[in-house]
Design an enzyme around this catalytic site. Structure first.
Site, PDB file in Angstrom:
ATOM      1  N   LYS A   1       0.826  -1.209   0.000  1.00 17.23           N
ATOM      2  CA  LYS A   1       0.000   0.000   0.000  1.00 17.23           C
ATOM      3  C   LYS A   1       0.859   1.258   0.000  1.00 17.23           C
ATOM      4  O   LYS A   1       0.540   2.247  -0.679  1.00 17.23           O
ATOM      5  CB  LYS A   1      -0.906  -0.017   1.232  1.00 17.23           C
ATOM      6  CG  LYS A   1      -1.951   1.070   1.263  1.00 17.23           C
ATOM      7  CD  LYS A   1      -2.886   0.858   2.457  1.00 17.23           C
ATOM      8  CE  LYS A   1      -4.006   1.883   2.469  1.00 17.23           C
ATOM      9  NZ  LYS A   1      -4.943   1.662   3.596  1.00 17.23           N
TER      10      LYS A   1
ATOM     11  N   LYS B   1      -5.459  10.223  22.787  1.00 20.65           N
ATOM     12  CA  LYS B   1      -5.076  11.509  22.230  1.00 20.65           C
ATOM     13  C   LYS B   1      -4.680  12.512  23.314  1.00 20.65           C
ATOM     14  O   LYS B   1      -3.816  13.369  23.098  1.00 20.65           O
ATOM     15  CB  LYS B   1      -6.211  12.048  21.357  1.00 20.65           C
ATOM     16  CG  LYS B   1      -6.399  11.221  20.082  1.00 20.65           C
ATOM     17  CD  LYS B   1      -5.097  11.114  19.307  1.00 20.65           C
ATOM     18  CE  LYS B   1      -5.135  10.284  18.082  1.00 20.65           C
ATOM     19  NZ  LYS B   1      -3.857  10.257  17.337  1.00 20.65           N
TER      20      LYS B   1
ATOM     21  N   ASN C   1       1.991  10.985  12.922  1.00 26.29           N
ATOM     22  CA  ASN C   1       0.669  11.118  12.326  1.00 26.29           C
ATOM     23  C   ASN C   1      -0.160   9.842  12.417  1.00 26.29           C
ATOM     24  O   ASN C   1      -1.385   9.894  12.522  1.00 26.29           O
ATOM     25  CB  ASN C   1       0.833  11.534  10.853  1.00 26.29           C
ATOM     26  CG  ASN C   1      -0.433  11.386  10.056  1.00 26.29           C
ATOM     27  OD1 ASN C   1      -1.305  12.247  10.068  1.00 26.29           O
ATOM     28  ND2 ASN C   1      -0.554  10.263   9.341  1.00 26.29           N
TER      29      ASN C   1
ATOM     30  N   TYR D   1     -10.703   6.466  23.025  1.00 29.92           N
ATOM     31  CA  TYR D   1      -9.958   7.175  21.980  1.00 29.92           C
ATOM     32  C   TYR D   1      -9.413   8.488  22.520  1.00 29.92           C
ATOM     33  O   TYR D   1      -8.246   8.839  22.307  1.00 29.92           O
ATOM     34  CB  TYR D   1     -10.862   7.432  20.777  1.00 29.92           C
ATOM     35  CG  TYR D   1     -10.220   8.251  19.689  1.00 29.92           C
ATOM     36  CD1 TYR D   1      -9.113   7.779  18.993  1.00 29.92           C
ATOM     37  CD2 TYR D   1     -10.717   9.517  19.347  1.00 29.92           C
ATOM     38  CE1 TYR D   1      -8.515   8.529  17.989  1.00 29.92           C
ATOM     39  CE2 TYR D   1     -10.132  10.273  18.337  1.00 29.92           C
ATOM     40  CZ  TYR D   1      -9.028   9.776  17.664  1.00 29.92           C
ATOM     41  OH  TYR D   1      -8.437  10.522  16.670  1.00 29.92           O
TER      42      TYR D   1
ATOM     43  N   ASP E   1       5.268  -1.422  12.401  1.00 26.18           N
ATOM     44  CA  ASP E   1       3.885  -1.528  12.876  1.00 26.18           C
ATOM     45  C   ASP E   1       3.840  -0.983  14.295  1.00 26.18           C
ATOM     46  O   ASP E   1       4.358  -1.602  15.222  1.00 26.18           O
ATOM     47  CB  ASP E   1       3.443  -2.997  12.839  1.00 26.18           C
ATOM     48  CG  ASP E   1       2.008  -3.203  13.297  1.00 26.18           C
ATOM     49  OD1 ASP E   1       1.380  -2.216  13.736  1.00 26.18           O
ATOM     50  OD2 ASP E   1       1.523  -4.346  13.231  1.00 26.18           O
TER      51      ASP E   1
END
Length: 336
Positions: free
Chosen positions: A77, A226, A133, A222, A106
């Protein structure tokens, strides 16, 4: 026995205003015309083969002369993405970019990170900018990293922490040769940090294994990952005082964007997201504002699409940041 749930701090009017900003953001003003040439410098973008990372790499390749490396998991990819980026840069920017490098790793498997860094060090003798990112958002309930951590905690926090830890020697060496503020670390966080547990981490059950998982709890998990990225961004220079005047470590919410990050959302969530999100290219402007703008200072937090902002007040705590830092060091020690 009573189930213990995380405490979520109350939000201020300013917090709510910032959350709403993502739906009606400012037009980007710091764009390719403002980026430095960065000739002879080296950049790493994790997850640069898709989504905002793809657009960030494309913008860098088209508007700077830096050497860029994508750190990502899927070789097939990523190699296709690099070919697509080169074609798009040639069409949009009317130039042939420098070759874009690929290093396979990974972030959800800590054993893959040191070999990736060793491969990079065999190719390069400097590192000027790293953009953390890559990430995962609201995966299926019970998803774990290779080492058994809740997947977002493993991929969004421990993986980037270990990668940065292993890259620190070359990054710091390079920073000492650059003018102050040129060497930067960009930690991609999210406005979702506003729903994270108090202090950023639900230390009583950081893997969220002992409470029923609802849609609200999924976002808190989540948000925890963050919030942790914000804490690490604020803590990095504190833990590297020898370069505190040379390096800028900063965090961002790229924006509410149409990317593959929401691939684990329900059909209803996806339906709503498609109507309130923005093209992923705008997210690259947020990340590169943090990477290059002279207005960005160490520890700052920026939102879409290149606007100074604030984090939730409790995430300014040195104690919370150091507790997370020390835990990350302990958990990654076996993989250094």
């Amino acid at each position: 026995m009573t189930t213990k749930y995380p405490e979520i701090p109350k939000k201020t009017f300013a917090d709510y205003g910032q959350m709403l900003h993502g739906f009606w953001p400012n037009k980007p003003t710091f764009t390719e015309k403002d980026y430095p040439e960065f000739e002879g410098k080296v950049i790493i973008v994790t997850g640069g083969n898709t989504g905002v990372g793809y657009e960030t790499v494309k913008s860098l390749a088209g508007s700077t002369k830096a050497k860029i490396y994508i750190f990502s998991r899927n070789e097939e990819k990523t190699l296709k993405a690099i070919k697509d980026i080169e074609l798009e840069v040639a069409k949009e920017y009317k130039l042939k970019p420098n070759p874009i490098g690929f290093i396979q790793t990974d972030l959800s498997d800590l054993t893959t990170i040191k070999p990736a860094v060793e491969k990079f060090l065999n190719k390069e003798s400097r590192l000027d900018l790293i953009i953390h990112n890559a990430g995962v958002m609201t995966p299926p309930t019970g998803s774990k990293s290779k080492q058994g951590y809740e997947l977002q905690l493993g991929t969004n926090v421990l993986g980037p922490f270990l990668l940065q830890r292993l890259l620190d020697p070359i990054f710091i060496k390079t920073a000492k040769t650059n003018p102050p503020g040129v060497s930067r670390i960009v930690w991609v966080a999210s406005t979702a940090h506003q729903v994270a547990p108090k202090g950023g981490i639900f230390w009583e059950d950081k893997n969220f294994e002992n409470i029923p998982i609802s849609s609200t709890i999924r976002m808190q998990i989540y948000g925890q990952s963050k919030a942790a990225d914000i804490l690490l961004a604020k803590a990095w220079t504190r833990h590297h005082p020898n370069v505190k005047d040379d390096v800028i470590s900063t965090s961002v919410c790229p924006g509410y964007l149409k990317t593959e990050l929401s691939r684990h959302s329900s059909w209803f969530e996806s339906f709503i997201l498609n109507r309130v999100t923005w093209p992923r290219r705008f997210g690259a402007y947020t990340e590169l504002y943090a990477a290059f703008s002279p207005d960005v200072k160490d520890g700052d937090y920026s939102i879409s699409f290149g606007v100074p902002a604030h984090t939730r007040e409790d995430l300014n705590s040195v104690e919370s940041g150091d507790k997370l830092w020390n835990w990350c060091e302990k958990e990654t020690d076996p993989y250094v």
